[in-house]
Design a protein around this motif. Structure first.
Motif, PDB file in Angstrom:
ATOM      1  N   ALA A 283       0.830  -1.209   0.000  1.00  0.00           N
ATOM      2  CA  ALA A 283       0.000   0.000   0.000  1.00  0.00           C
ATOM      3  C   ALA A 283       0.862   1.256   0.000  1.00  0.00           C
ATOM      4  O   ALA A 283       0.598   2.206  -0.746  1.00  0.00           O
ATOM      5  N   LEU A 284       1.914   1.260   0.811  1.00  0.00           N
ATOM      6  CA  LEU A 284       2.802   2.421   0.883  1.00  0.00           C
ATOM      7  C   LEU A 284       3.528   2.635  -0.440  1.00  0.00           C
ATOM      8  O   LEU A 284       3.471   3.718  -1.028  1.00  0.00           O
ATOM      9  N   LEU A 285       4.198   1.607  -0.923  1.00  0.00           N
ATOM     10  CA  LEU A 285       5.042   1.759  -2.102  1.00  0.00           C
ATOM     11  C   LEU A 285       4.237   1.989  -3.370  1.00  0.00           C
ATOM     12  O   LEU A 285       4.534   2.907  -4.141  1.00  0.00           O
ATOM     13  N   GLU A 286       3.231   1.174  -3.610  1.00  0.00           N
ATOM     14  CA  GLU A 286       2.432   1.360  -4.820  1.00  0.00           C
ATOM     15  C   GLU A 286       1.539   2.585  -4.719  1.00  0.00           C
ATOM     16  O   GLU A 286       1.257   3.239  -5.720  1.00  0.00           O
ATOM     17  N   GLY A 287       1.116   2.919  -3.505  1.00  0.00           N
ATOM     18  CA  GLY A 287       0.231   4.061  -3.320  1.00  0.00           C
ATOM     19  C   GLY A 287       0.897   5.409  -3.530  1.00  0.00           C
ATOM     20  O   GLY A 287       0.318   6.315  -4.118  1.00  0.00           O
ATOM     21  N   PHE A 288       2.127   5.542  -3.046  1.00  0.00           N
ATOM     22  CA  PHE A 288       2.818   6.831  -3.138  1.00  0.00           C
ATOM     23  C   PHE A 288       3.853   6.907  -4.253  1.00  0.00           C
ATOM     24  O   PHE A 288       4.185   7.990  -4.712  1.00  0.00           O
ATOM     25  N   TRP A 289       4.367   5.755  -4.660  1.00  0.00           N
ATOM     26  CA  TRP A 289       5.386   5.729  -5.706  1.00  0.00           C
ATOM     27  C   TRP A 289       5.058   4.643  -6.729  1.00  0.00           C
ATOM     28  O   TRP A 289       5.893   3.805  -7.073  1.00  0.00           O
ATOM     29  N   GLY A 290       3.855   4.679  -7.225  1.00  0.00           N
ATOM     30  CA  GLY A 290       3.355   3.658  -8.151  1.00  0.00           C
ATOM     31  C   GLY A 290       4.082   3.587  -9.486  1.00  0.00           C
ATOM     32  O   GLY A 290       4.023   2.574 -10.168  1.00  0.00           O
TER      33      GLY A 290
ATOM     34  N   PRO B 268      13.812  -3.551 -11.677  1.00  0.00           N
ATOM     35  CA  PRO B 268      14.968  -3.179 -10.861  1.00  0.00           C
ATOM     36  C   PRO B 268      14.963  -1.679 -10.551  1.00  0.00           C
ATOM     37  O   PRO B 268      14.695  -0.854 -11.420  1.00  0.00           O
ATOM     38  N   LEU B 269      15.254  -1.364  -9.311  1.00  0.00           N
ATOM     39  CA  LEU B 269      15.221   0.024  -8.852  1.00  0.00           C
ATOM     40  C   LEU B 269      16.595   0.674  -8.905  1.00  0.00           C
ATOM     41  O   LEU B 269      17.622   0.008  -8.783  1.00  0.00           O
ATOM     42  N   LYS B 270      16.561   1.966  -9.050  1.00  0.00           N
ATOM     43  CA  LYS B 270      17.773   2.794  -9.056  1.00  0.00           C
ATOM     44  C   LYS B 270      18.563   2.557  -7.772  1.00  0.00           C
ATOM     45  O   LYS B 270      17.986   2.452  -6.682  1.00  0.00           O
ATOM     46  N   VAL B 271      19.874   2.486  -7.906  1.00  0.00           N
ATOM     47  CA  VAL B 271      20.730   2.427  -6.727  1.00  0.00           C
ATOM     48  C   VAL B 271      20.591   3.777  -6.018  1.00  0.00           C
ATOM     49  O   VAL B 271      20.708   4.823  -6.647  1.00  0.00           O
ATOM     50  N   GLY B 272      20.287   3.747  -4.734  1.00  0.00           N
ATOM     51  CA  GLY B 272      20.103   4.984  -3.976  1.00  0.00           C
ATOM     52  C   GLY B 272      18.660   5.460  -3.927  1.00  0.00           C
ATOM     53  O   GLY B 272      18.385   6.585  -3.509  1.00  0.00           O
TER      54      GLY B 272
ATOM     55  N   GLU C 210      13.571  11.815   0.697  1.00  0.00           N
ATOM     56  CA  GLU C 210      13.480  13.219   0.271  1.00  0.00           C
ATOM     57  C   GLU C 210      12.083  13.552  -0.238  1.00  0.00           C
ATOM     58  O   GLU C 210      11.526  14.593   0.100  1.00  0.00           O
ATOM     59  N   ASP C 211      11.533  12.669  -1.062  1.00  0.00           N
ATOM     60  CA  ASP C 211      10.206  12.899  -1.622  1.00  0.00           C
ATOM     61  C   ASP C 211       9.146  12.909  -0.519  1.00  0.00           C
ATOM     62  O   ASP C 211       8.238  13.744  -0.537  1.00  0.00           O
ATOM     63  N   ALA C 212       9.269  11.999   0.433  1.00  0.00           N
ATOM     64  CA  ALA C 212       8.316  11.960   1.544  1.00  0.00           C
ATOM     65  C   ALA C 212       8.352  13.262   2.341  1.00  0.00           C
ATOM     66  O   ALA C 212       7.307  13.804   2.710  1.00  0.00           O
TER      67      ALA C 212
ATOM     68  N   GLU D 154      18.318  -2.477 -17.147  1.00  0.00           N
ATOM     69  CA  GLU D 154      18.360  -1.126 -16.598  1.00  0.00           C
ATOM     70  C   GLU D 154      17.487  -1.006 -15.361  1.00  0.00           C
ATOM     71  O   GLU D 154      16.587  -1.804 -15.131  1.00  0.00           O
ATOM     72  N   ARG D 155      17.792   0.003 -14.591  1.00  0.00           N
ATOM     73  CA  ARG D 155      17.065   0.301 -13.355  1.00  0.00           C
ATOM     74  C   ARG D 155      16.153   1.500 -13.587  1.00  0.00           C
ATOM     75  O   ARG D 155      16.371   2.251 -14.527  1.00  0.00           O
ATOM     76  N   ILE D 156      15.172   1.666 -12.710  1.00  0.00           N
ATOM     77  CA  ILE D 156      14.257   2.804 -12.830  1.00  0.00           C
ATOM     78  C   ILE D 156      14.266   3.628 -11.546  1.00  0.00           C
ATOM     79  O   ILE D 156      14.531   3.119 -10.467  1.00  0.00           O
ATOM     80  N   GLY D 157      13.927   4.906 -11.704  1.00  0.00           N
ATOM     81  CA  GLY D 157      13.820   5.816 -10.570  1.00  0.00           C
ATOM     82  C   GLY D 157      12.380   5.917 -10.100  1.00  0.00           C
ATOM     83  O   GLY D 157      11.488   5.230 -10.606  1.00  0.00           O
ATOM     84  N   LEU D 158      12.137   6.802  -9.158  1.00  0.00           N
ATOM     85  CA  LEU D 158      10.786   6.981  -8.607  1.00  0.00           C
ATOM     86  C   LEU D 158       9.765   7.361  -9.673  1.00  0.00           C
ATOM     87  O   LEU D 158       8.587   7.059  -9.539  1.00  0.00           O
ATOM     88  N   ASP D 159      10.220   8.019 -10.725  1.00  0.00           N
ATOM     89  CA  ASP D 159       9.312   8.439 -11.787  1.00  0.00           C
ATOM     90  C   ASP D 159       9.074   7.350 -12.832  1.00  0.00           C
ATOM     91  O   ASP D 159       8.363   7.556 -13.810  1.00  0.00           O
TER      92      ASP D 159
END
Length: 133
Positions: free
Chosen positions: A16-23, A33-37, A44-46, A80-85
Motif C-alpha cells: 500500500a505504501l510503495l504502490e500508493g505513493f510511488w506507483g 529493478p530500482l535505481k541504486v540509492g 526526500e520525496d516523503a 536497466e534500473r528505474i527511478g521513482l518516476d
C-alpha cells in the motif's frame, strides 16, 4: 509453510505504501529493478510532500520489496534500473545480476526446505510380511 498473519500484514502495508505513493516505480506483481540509492530519493520525496513516513518505515517497506523472489528475478534478467518516476536510472552490472541469481537460488532452496519441513514425516512401518510357519 504458510506466512504468518503478521508477515502478511506487513507485506500488505508495504504494498500500500510503495504502490500508493510511488506507483511509477513499484509494482509488486511485475517488479522492475530500482535505481541504486532510491531509498534516499524516497525519503526526500516523503519530506517534500509532507508524508508521515520516516526513514525506518520506508526502509522496512523497501526491504520487503527487494528481498522478494520476483524482484531478484527481475534484477537477474534486467538491463536497466528505474527511478521513482519510472524512468531509466542506471544499468545493472554483471556482478549485480550474479548476486540476484544467487539470491533466487537461495530463495528456491529455502522454499523447498520449508515445504519439506511442513510435510508429515513418513513413519517407519514395520515389515508386515507373514509366513506360514
Amino acid at each position: 509453510m504458510a506466512l504468518s498473519e503478521a508477515k502478511k500484514q506487513k507485506q500488505r502495508e508495504a504494498k500500500a505504501l510503495l504502490e500508493g505513493f510511488w506507483g511509477q516505480a513499484f509494482k509488486f506483481s511485475q517488479p522492475k529493478p530500482l535505481k541504486v540509492g532510491i531509498l534516499e530519493d524516497m525519503v526526500e520525496d516523503a519530506k517534500a510532500r509532507n508524508l508521515p513516513f520516516d526513514l525506518e518505515i520506508i526502509k522496512a517497506a523497501l526491504k520487503l520489496y527487494v528481498h522478494r523472489y520476483l524482484y531478484q528475478k527481475a534484477v537477474r534478467k534486467g538491463s536497466e534500473r528505474i527511478g521513482l518516476d519510472g524512468q531509466p536510472a542506471g544499468e545493472i552490472t554483471d556482478e549485480q545480476k550474479a548476486y540476484a541469481k544467487t539470491q533466487t537460488k537461495n530463495l528456491d532452496a529455502e522454499q523447498k526446505r520449508r515445504k519439506k519441513a511442513s510435510q508429515p514425516q513418513n513413519e517407519a512401518k514395520p515389515d508386515v510380511t507373514q509366513s506360514d510357519a
